[in-house]
Design a protein around this motif. Structure first.
Motif, short mmCIF file in Angstrom:
data_model
loop_
_atom_site.label_atom_id
_atom_site.label_comp_id
_atom_site.label_asym_id
_atom_site.label_seq_id
_atom_site.Cartn_x
_atom_site.Cartn_y
_atom_site.Cartn_z
N GLY A 48 0.79 -1.22 0.00
CA GLY A 48 0.00 0.00 0.00
C GLY A 48 0.82 1.27 0.00
N GLY A 49 2.01 1.23 -0.63
CA GLY A 49 2.88 2.39 -0.68
C GLY A 49 3.77 2.54 0.54
N GLU A 50 3.71 1.59 1.46
CA GLU A 50 4.52 1.63 2.68
C GLU A 50 5.53 0.49 2.66
OE1 GLU A 50 5.77 3.73 5.03
OE2 GLU A 50 3.68 4.16 5.59
N ASN A 51 6.73 0.75 3.21
CA ASN A 51 7.73 -0.30 3.36
C ASN A 51 7.73 -0.77 4.81
OD1 ASN A 51 10.98 -1.06 3.75
ND2 ASN A 51 10.10 -1.62 1.76
N LEU A 52 7.58 -2.07 4.99
CA LEU A 52 7.39 -2.64 6.33
C LEU A 52 8.46 -3.67 6.65
CD1 LEU A 52 3.56 -3.38 6.09
CD2 LEU A 52 4.61 -1.44 7.27
N LEU A 65 6.27 -3.48 11.39
CA LEU A 65 6.82 -2.18 11.78
C LEU A 65 7.13 -1.36 10.54
CD1 LEU A 65 9.43 -3.60 14.35
CD2 LEU A 65 7.03 -3.01 14.77
N VAL A 66 6.70 -0.11 10.53
CA VAL A 66 7.03 0.77 9.41
C VAL A 66 8.54 1.01 9.41
CG1 VAL A 66 6.69 3.06 8.40
CG2 VAL A 66 4.75 1.85 9.44
N ASN A 67 9.15 0.76 8.27
CA ASN A 67 10.62 0.79 8.13
C ASN A 67 11.10 2.24 8.02
OD1 ASN A 67 13.27 0.02 7.72
ND2 ASN A 67 12.96 -0.60 5.58
N CYS A 69 12.88 5.29 10.65
CA CYS A 69 13.34 5.78 11.95
C CYS A 69 12.57 7.04 12.34
CB CYS A 69 14.84 6.06 11.90
SG CYS A 69 15.53 6.61 13.48
N ARG A 70 12.18 7.12 13.61
CA ARG A 70 11.38 8.26 14.07
C ARG A 70 12.23 9.47 14.42
NH1 ARG A 70 6.47 7.56 16.16
NH2 ARG A 70 6.37 9.81 15.80
N HIS A 71 13.51 9.44 14.05
CA HIS A 71 14.37 10.60 14.28
C HIS A 71 14.41 11.50 13.05
CE1 HIS A 71 18.78 12.16 14.57
NE2 HIS A 71 17.94 13.07 15.04
N ARG A 72 14.99 10.99 11.95
CA ARG A 72 15.12 11.81 10.74
C ARG A 72 14.51 11.12 9.51
NH1 ARG A 72 19.89 14.91 11.01
NH2 ARG A 72 19.76 15.24 8.76
N GLY A 73 13.81 10.01 9.72
CA GLY A 73 13.09 9.39 8.62
C GLY A 73 13.91 8.48 7.74
N ALA A 74 15.08 8.03 8.19
CA ALA A 74 15.87 7.08 7.40
C ALA A 74 15.24 5.70 7.46
CB ALA A 74 17.30 7.01 7.92
N LEU A 121 8.31 3.20 16.81
CA LEU A 121 8.04 3.00 15.39
C LEU A 121 6.54 2.95 15.14
CD1 LEU A 121 10.67 0.29 14.36
CD2 LEU A 121 10.85 2.78 14.15
N HIS A 122 6.14 3.48 13.99
CA HIS A 122 4.76 3.27 13.55
C HIS A 122 4.56 1.79 13.24
CE1 HIS A 122 3.81 7.51 13.45
NE2 HIS A 122 4.87 7.76 12.69
N THR A 123 3.36 1.30 13.47
CA THR A 123 3.08 -0.12 13.28
C THR A 123 1.85 -0.32 12.40
OG1 THR A 123 1.69 -0.27 15.25
CG2 THR A 123 4.06 -0.68 15.53
N ALA A 124 1.74 -1.52 11.86
CA ALA A 124 0.55 -1.98 11.16
C ALA A 124 0.04 -3.22 11.90
CB ALA A 124 0.86 -2.32 9.71
N SER A 125 -1.18 -3.63 11.60
CA SER A 125 -1.73 -4.84 12.21
C SER A 125 -1.15 -6.07 11.53
CB SER A 125 -3.25 -4.85 12.10
OG SER A 125 -3.83 -3.77 12.82
N ALA A 126 -0.91 -7.12 12.31
CA ALA A 126 -0.33 -8.34 11.76
C ALA A 126 -0.95 -9.55 12.46
CB ALA A 126 1.18 -8.34 11.95
N THR A 127 -1.13 -10.61 11.71
CA THR A 127 -1.64 -11.85 12.27
C THR A 127 -1.18 -13.01 11.40
OG1 THR A 127 -3.62 -12.93 13.20
CG2 THR A 127 -3.84 -11.93 11.02
#
Length: 400
Positions: A48-52, A65-67, A69-74, A121-127
């Motif tokens: 969906g346009g996100e790298n996980l 986990l959204v790939n 970093c919550r510091h500078r976005g690397a 980290l931002h997260t998505a749902s997983a099962t």
């Protein structure tokens, strides 16, 4: 008949909207659980346009986990697969996260702004279900059951569900093929939604399952019913012979039965007495789709000396290649100004309309029906590009 114009298969704008409203909101099957076998194991996926980063945590649970970093976005990791051992560390400034995505280490933390310690980290749902990993980008998504149960009931009815009999979550991948198909993902689903083409294209499949010669497959036939294998066959294979003993949970009544089910938006399952075939679609662009097919057998069968799934692989692999060539021809046709007037559906193809309504509903916003904007210029790969495709690779990368 629900009519779509060619832009539904060629437009980058339409595909981008699908990324947000379908692949970004639905549960998507992304991998077999064996690809993330132990704590710290991970794979990297685009969805969906996100790298996980899909990681197994210390408790054995899958985390998405959204790939970033919550510091500078690397991006934290560029490897497709591997192990993080105990933590995930950003190589840029050393910010460190645990396997659940919690921030656990920041250099010179005392000098950082207030609230820094909460920048997890931002997260998505997983099962996990049936031995596969499913991801939904919405961290508060409704359970996967809410998505798949209506499709299962629509296929098998309220009082019957053969899926648990096959113990899919306990099976092992004996063979896997990745196909690179130069066609829109919806063209593939429209192909899978009907068997009107089966007697024309799929001689080997129809020999294995004669019902398909009549133009109806199991997903378009009467609710709940499977199809019987050919007389004299002991298994679903090119030769008609079983590859392995019947799976332990399969009742005797289904010892000669083929079941199929489509789980929109990206999984298709086939259940036969001695194995399961699992196919997932990975939309890559308006005119490109990766398809991964797994042949799953009982671990005891796979361990037997001389075990070889090739005869079972052959019949579905041949069918897939025939289907994908036809889908690529449709994709080529979308570039014609006459394409919009080139569609008519037989009664055998009624599920195409159901699928299109499902897509339109998923794309709608605030209850308003989705109507794509007309485009004066179609987009997509050139005819030359569309004729060039990967003929399929096995998991070890060799041609098959």
């Amino acid at each position: 008949m629900v009519t779509w114009n060619s832009t539904r298969y060629t437009s980058q704008e339409v595909f981008d909207l699908e990324q947000r409203r379908i692949f970004g909101r639905q549960w998507m099957c992304v991998a077999h659980s064996s690809e993330v076998p132990e704590a710290g194991s991970f794979i990297r996926v685009d969805l969906g346009g996100e790298n996980l980063l899909v990681v197994r945590n210390r408790d054995g649970r899958i985390r998405a986990l959204v790939n970033l970093c919550r510091h500078r976005g690397a991006q934290l990791c560029l490897d497709d697969q591997g192990s993080f051992r105990r933590s995930i560390r950003c190589l840029y400034h050393g910010w460190t996260y645990d396997l659940d995505g919690r921030l656990v280490g920041v250099p010179w933390a005392d000098a950082m702004p207030p609230g820094t310690k909460d920048r997890h980290l931002h997260t998505a749902s997983a099962t996990e279900w049936l031995g596969y990993i499913w991801i939904n980008l919405d961290p508060a998504a409704a359970p996967l059951d809410d998505q798949v149960d209506p499709l299962i009931r629509a296929r098998f009815g309220n009082d019957f569900n053969p899926i648990p009999h096959y113990g899919t979550e306990d099976l092992r991948i004996a063979h896997s093929i990745s196909y690179d198909v130069q066609a829109n993902w919806k063209i593939l689903w429209e192909n899978f939604d009907e068997c009107y083409h089966c007697p024309t294209m799929h001689a080997e499949l129809c020999a294995a399952v004669p019902q398909f010669r009549g133009g109806y497959g199991t997903v378009t036939g009467p609710q709940g019913l499977g199809a019987q294998l050919a007389d004299g066959a002991t298994g679903f294979s090119s030769s008609g012979q079983a590859i392995a003993p019947k799976l332990p949970g399969v009742p005797a009544a289904d010892g000669h039965t083929f079941y199929g089910i489509l789980l929109w938006p990206n999984a298709s399952l086939v259940f036969v007495p001695d194995h399961v075939f699992w196919m997932r679609l990975e939309p890559l662009g308006p005119s490109r789709t990766r398809v991964v097919g797994d042949w799953l057998f009982h671990p005891d069968a796979v361990r037997e000396p001389g075990f070889d799934p090739a005869d079972a692989v052959k019949v579905i692999d041949a069918t897939n290649r025939e289907d994908f060539e036809a889908c690529e021809r449709v994709q080529l046709g979308t570039h014609s100004p006459h394409f919009d007037d080139a569609q008519i559906h037989s009664p055998y193809e009624y599920r195409i309309a159901e699928f299109r309504r499902w897509v339109d509903s998923a794309l709608s916003e605030d209850g308003a029906p989705y109507t794509p904007a007309q485009q004066t210029e179609q987009t997509g790969n050139s005819a030359t590009d569309a004729r060039t495709r990967n003929r399929g690779e096995s998991r070890d990368g060799s041609a098959t």
